[in-house]
Motif scaffolding. Structure first.
Motif, PDB file in Angstrom:
ATOM      1  N   TYR A 219      85.029   6.294   0.545  1.00 54.08           N
ATOM      2  CA  TYR A 219      85.572   7.424   1.572  1.00 54.08           C
ATOM      3  C   TYR A 219      85.452   7.092   2.862  1.00 54.08           C
ATOM      4  N   HIS A 220      86.558   6.764   3.763  1.00 54.13           N
ATOM      5  CA  HIS A 220      86.239   7.229   5.658  1.00 54.13           C
ATOM      6  C   HIS A 220      85.187   8.387   5.840  1.00 54.13           C
ATOM      7  N   THR A 221      84.439   8.027   6.105  1.00 55.84           N
ATOM      8  CA  THR A 221      83.177   8.970   6.549  1.00 55.84           C
ATOM      9  C   THR A 221      83.202   9.353   8.325  1.00 55.84           C
ATOM     10  N   LEU A 222      82.954  10.280   8.675  1.00 50.92           N
ATOM     11  CA  LEU A 222      82.814  11.029  10.159  1.00 50.92           C
ATOM     12  C   LEU A 222      81.003  11.344  10.096  1.00 50.92           C
ATOM     13  N   ASP A 223      80.893  10.647  11.764  1.00 52.90           N
ATOM     14  CA  ASP A 223      79.876  10.940  12.383  1.00 52.90           C
ATOM     15  C   ASP A 223      79.844  12.084  13.813  1.00 52.90           C
ATOM     16  N   VAL A 224      79.222  12.978  13.293  1.00 56.62           N
ATOM     17  CA  VAL A 224      79.570  14.514  14.417  1.00 56.62           C
ATOM     18  C   VAL A 224      78.690  14.384  14.775  1.00 56.62           C
ATOM     19  N   ASP A 225      78.626  14.935  16.223  1.00 62.04           N
ATOM     20  CA  ASP A 225      77.551  15.853  17.130  1.00 62.04           C
ATOM     21  C   ASP A 225      77.179  17.164  16.625  1.00 62.04           C
TER      22      ASP A 225
ATOM     23  N   ASP B 245      83.318   4.782   9.759  1.00 62.31           N
ATOM     24  CA  ASP B 245      83.030   4.489   8.865  1.00 62.31           C
ATOM     25  C   ASP B 245      84.180   4.246   8.142  1.00 62.31           C
ATOM     26  N   LEU B 246      84.687   3.127   8.338  1.00 61.81           N
ATOM     27  CA  LEU B 246      85.665   3.046   7.320  1.00 61.81           C
ATOM     28  C   LEU B 246      84.825   2.454   5.975  1.00 61.81           C
TER      29      LEU B 246
ATOM     30  N   PHE C 185      85.862  12.354   5.414  1.00 64.84           N
ATOM     31  CA  PHE C 185      87.246  13.025   5.514  1.00 64.84           C
ATOM     32  C   PHE C 185      88.184  12.798   4.979  1.00 64.84           C
ATOM     33  N   LEU C 186      88.733  14.114   4.778  1.00 70.22           N
ATOM     34  CA  LEU C 186      89.459  14.557   4.003  1.00 70.22           C
ATOM     35  C   LEU C 186      91.302  14.234   3.698  1.00 70.22           C
ATOM     36  N   ASN C 187      91.651  12.864   5.281  1.00 67.12           N
ATOM     37  CA  ASN C 187      92.684  12.514   5.325  1.00 67.12           C
ATOM     38  C   ASN C 187      93.573  13.577   5.640  1.00 67.12           C
ATOM     39  N   THR C 188      93.198  14.549   6.735  1.00 66.97           N
ATOM     40  CA  THR C 188      93.517  15.876   6.918  1.00 66.97           C
ATOM     41  C   THR C 188      93.266  15.922   8.665  1.00 66.97           C
ATOM     42  N   TYR C 189      93.989  16.096   9.292  1.00 71.26           N
ATOM     43  CA  TYR C 189      93.743  16.121  10.895  1.00 71.26           C
ATOM     44  C   TYR C 189      95.331  17.037  10.886  1.00 71.26           C
ATOM     45  N   LEU C 190      94.782  17.916  12.760  1.00 64.22           N
ATOM     46  CA  LEU C 190      95.907  18.654  13.468  1.00 64.22           C
ATOM     47  C   LEU C 190      95.980  17.904  14.748  1.00 64.22           C
TER      48      LEU C 190
END
Length: 365
Positions: free
Chosen positions: A158-164, A173-174, A185-190
């Motif tokens: 999956y794609h993953t996110l690094d958040v603070d 990371d792809l 990442f759930l392939n969901t964005y606003l």
């Protein structure tokens, strides 16, 4: 949320379910006895107040169109806004979702909503997107990405996110092999619709075609990209094995309650068939049985979709039988998935291993 339009983006979804996606897109795969995977996304939109929904379909979408119809079951058959379906129709080979979005630019430009929420059609979850919108405004974000911590043991990509510590996205990371605890990442964005259109046009003109990679990830330093951690129940379905395991988890009433009832109902296409019929010789234990079924044999720890017939002496254990399947007299089924309209002959034995065996649609066994 009349200020938000919803987009179900099927262009970049992976068909990872083997024979179950041989003749249908993943969004239209049956799930839970009477639903399709896309029902969750549509229901989440509608109960969150989204009334303008565009479905960007790419491959094998005939069954999806049949299921969605006019959108009546989700209250989307409207004079104003409603359900819009945009199949991919270009003569060019598919390059990415931006190309599909760009070909339908007028749809976005004529829509009156201020914001846009893009998601997939095969995520099994029950979420109120109004909470995402509120957090987006509270944080003053330009873009909000929804993610979920990975809690399964099965390896997946999956794609993953690094958040603070403030949930701001620092890096992406792809196509990463994920471990427990990774932020998937759930392939969901606003974001605001105006920003979406600007990024789409800019990225398309640069010759790039993947919105998340080329428009969002490439601009992390240029915009305030916020993460939203979805903490509710959500199974990661990325293989036949995970599809089977999470389907079987529905036999746990606590899981069933979390997914279908605790945060609003999940709606699906209405079927006005008769209730299930249990004949005198039937034995049913810990199973989901949909309407229209006729049971004469034994069903244990299994899920039967609408209109399944189980003849006398047949035994079904730890299996999933989809619509209009017919199990012959004296047959034995264990650890298998039967797609729609599969007929099993008298006294036939079908057994799967740890990973269940899938029998394709309309097979005669």
């Amino acid at each position: 949320m009349e200020r938000i339009m919803g987009v179900i983006n099927l262009g970049n979804e992976k068909d990872s379910l083997g024979d179950l996606t041989k003749h249908r897109c993943q969004a239209s795969v049956p799930f839970g006895g009477r639903y399709r995977l896309v029902d969750f996304t549509l229901s989440n939109f509608v109960k969150s107040g989204v009334r303008n929904v565009g479905v960007f379909a790419r491959n094998y979408y005939r069954s999806l169109l049949d299921h969605l119809g006019s959108g009546k079951e989700w209250d989307l058959d409207r004079q104003k806004d409603g359900l819009f379906i945009m199949p991919y129709y270009s003569n060019e080979s598919y390059k990415g979702d931006i190309q599909h979005f760009y070909d339908n630019l007028s749809y976005f430009e004529r829509s009156k909503e201020e914001y846009i929420l893009v998601t997939q059609g095969s995520i099994v979850w029950n979420i109120d997107f109004r909470h995402v919108f509120e957090e987006h405004k509270k944080q003053g974000a330009d873009i909000t990405l929804i993610y979920k911590d990975y809690i399964q043991e099965e390896k997946a990509v999956y794609h993953t996110l690094d958040v603070d510590e403030n949930e701001r996205v620092q890096a992406v990371d792809l196509e990463k092999i994920v471990n427990q605890g990774d932020n998937v990442f759930l392939n969901t964005y606003l974001m605001k619709k105006s920003l979406f259109i600007d990024l789409m046009k800019e990225t398309y003109e640069q010759g790039n075609y993947d919105f998340f990679t080329d428009a969002i990830r490439a601009n992390l330093e240029s915009y305030h990209v916020q993460g939203f951690h979805f903490k509710g129940y959500m199974p990661f379905i990325h293989s036949v094995e995970s599809f089977y395991n999470h389907s079987m988890n529905l036999l746990d009433e606590n899981v069933l309650q979390q997914l279908f009832y605790n945060h609003g109902f999940i709606y699906t296409k209405v079927n006005h068939g008769p209730p299930a019929k249990y004949l005198q010789s039937s034995q049913v234990v810990n199973s989901l049985i949909a309407n229209g079924c006729s049971i004469e044999g034994t069903v244990e720890n299994s899920i039967l979709f609408r209109g399944v017939k189980v003849h006398k002496g047949a035994i079904i254990r730890n299996s999933i039988i989809m619509q209009k399947g017919e199990i012959g007299e004296g047959a034995l089924l264990e650890n298998v998935i039967l797609d729609k309209d599969v007929k099993v002959s008298k006294d036939r034995i079908l057994k799967g291993d740890e990973i269940p065996t899938v029998f394709a649609k309309s097979s005669h066994l």
